[in-house]
Design an enzyme around this catalytic site. Structure first.
Site, PDB file in Angstrom:
ATOM      1  N   ASP A  31     -42.729  -6.575  43.350  1.00 56.76           N
ATOM      2  CA  ASP A  31     -42.323  -6.281  42.251  1.00 56.76           C
ATOM      3  C   ASP A  31     -41.016  -4.738  42.827  1.00 56.76           C
ATOM      4  O   ASP A  31     -40.151  -4.505  42.185  1.00 56.76           O
ATOM      5  CB  ASP A  31     -43.241  -5.021  41.708  1.00 56.76           C
ATOM      6  CG  ASP A  31     -42.968  -4.288  40.503  1.00 56.76           C
ATOM      7  OD1 ASP A  31     -42.787  -4.187  39.106  1.00 56.76           O
ATOM      8  OD2 ASP A  31     -43.667  -2.906  40.755  1.00 56.76           O
ATOM      9  N   GLU A  81     -42.036 -12.010  40.530  1.00 54.71           N
ATOM     10  CA  GLU A  81     -42.107 -11.619  41.963  1.00 54.71           C
ATOM     11  C   GLU A  81     -42.636 -11.875  42.554  1.00 54.71           C
ATOM     12  O   GLU A  81     -42.744 -11.289  44.033  1.00 54.71           O
ATOM     13  CB  GLU A  81     -43.008 -10.314  40.930  1.00 54.71           C
ATOM     14  CG  GLU A  81     -42.630  -9.105  39.438  1.00 54.71           C
ATOM     15  CD  GLU A  81     -43.430  -8.165  38.988  1.00 54.71           C
ATOM     16  OE1 GLU A  81     -43.088  -7.661  38.474  1.00 54.71           O
ATOM     17  OE2 GLU A  81     -44.864  -8.348  39.482  1.00 54.71           O
TER      18      GLU A  81
END
Length: 238
Positions: free
Chosen positions: A58, A130
């Protein structure tokens, strides 16, 4: 990892055009928590959930997008860059990029996720992307991440800037309704059916009590997003 798992890793590395120095990183990235749990119950100690990698990924994606937008759009204000970054880092956009590289085909999922169409779920695809980005980052640094993923992020960033595509449907719809009607949309769950592992939800989207659109999905969140997407299409046509 076993031979079958190793073969999947090799196929995926060929797909993205990057060969890991440490394939175990990629293996970890592709292991959903449901799969890790099942394998540990079978006595395997080499299988870990990818959740920690999701956390790192992220942040890496945020950095990748911030640098790209700063360099590529020198006239864009901070507000514009923040809005575009939020759109491309949204669950919907990350899931689309995951589909672009056919990530769903290579994920290791537990039985419950398999039967509930986990390979097609936006939230799972976004989280898995991610994790894979983080694995590439640890293995080869930001240069490797750019080599593998920047073209995908850049493509959608340009389309968002040009207004050709919308990812965060609920936020976009809210902006439209506030600007046009000074009202916020209301989402109402009207139906829920199916067994626990294959639920189907139906949501109505209303504006000032008037039905605007209906959305369906495997979760309330997905049904709301679909309703928002349909509402945007309808309002743009009005």
């Amino acid at each position: 990892m076993n031979k079958e798992e190793a073969k999947i890793l090799i196929d995926f590395m060929e797909k993205i055009g990057y060969r890991f120095y440490e394939p175990e990183l990629l293996y970890n990235a592709l292991c959903h928590s449901s799969y890790a749990h099942e394998q540990k119950q079978r006595g395997r100690k080499d299988v870990e959930s990818n959740e920690r990698l999701e956390f790192l990924g992220d942040a890496v994606i945020d950095l990748l997008l911030a640098e790209y937008l700063y360099l590529e759009f020198p006239e864009a204000s901070e507000g514009v860059m923040a809005k575009v970054k939020a759109a491309i880092a949204s669950e919907e956009a990350l899931a689309q990029i995951a589909r672009d590289i056919n990530l769903g085909r290579y994920m290791f999922l537990g039985r419950g996720e398999e039967v509930s169409s986990g390979r097609e779920r936006d939230s799972l695809l976004a989280d898995m992307l991610e994790a894979v980005v983080a694995a590439v980052y640890i293995d080869g640094g930001l240069t490797a991440v750019k080599k593998v993923f920047l073209s995908y992020f850049a493509k959608y960033a340009k389309e968002v800037v040009e207004g050709k595509i919308v990812f965060d449907y609920k936020t976009s719809l809210q902006e439209i309704t506030q600007a046009r009607y000074r009202k916020l949309p209301e989402y109402v769950l009207v139906n829920e059916k199916g067994p626990s592992h294959m639920k189907k939800f139906t949501v109505e989207l209303r504006l000032s009590g008037k039905l605007i659109a209906v959305g369906e999905g495997p979760s309330i969140k997905e049904a709301e997003k679909e309703a928002a997407r349909r509402a945007i299409e309808k309002l743009k046509g009005d």
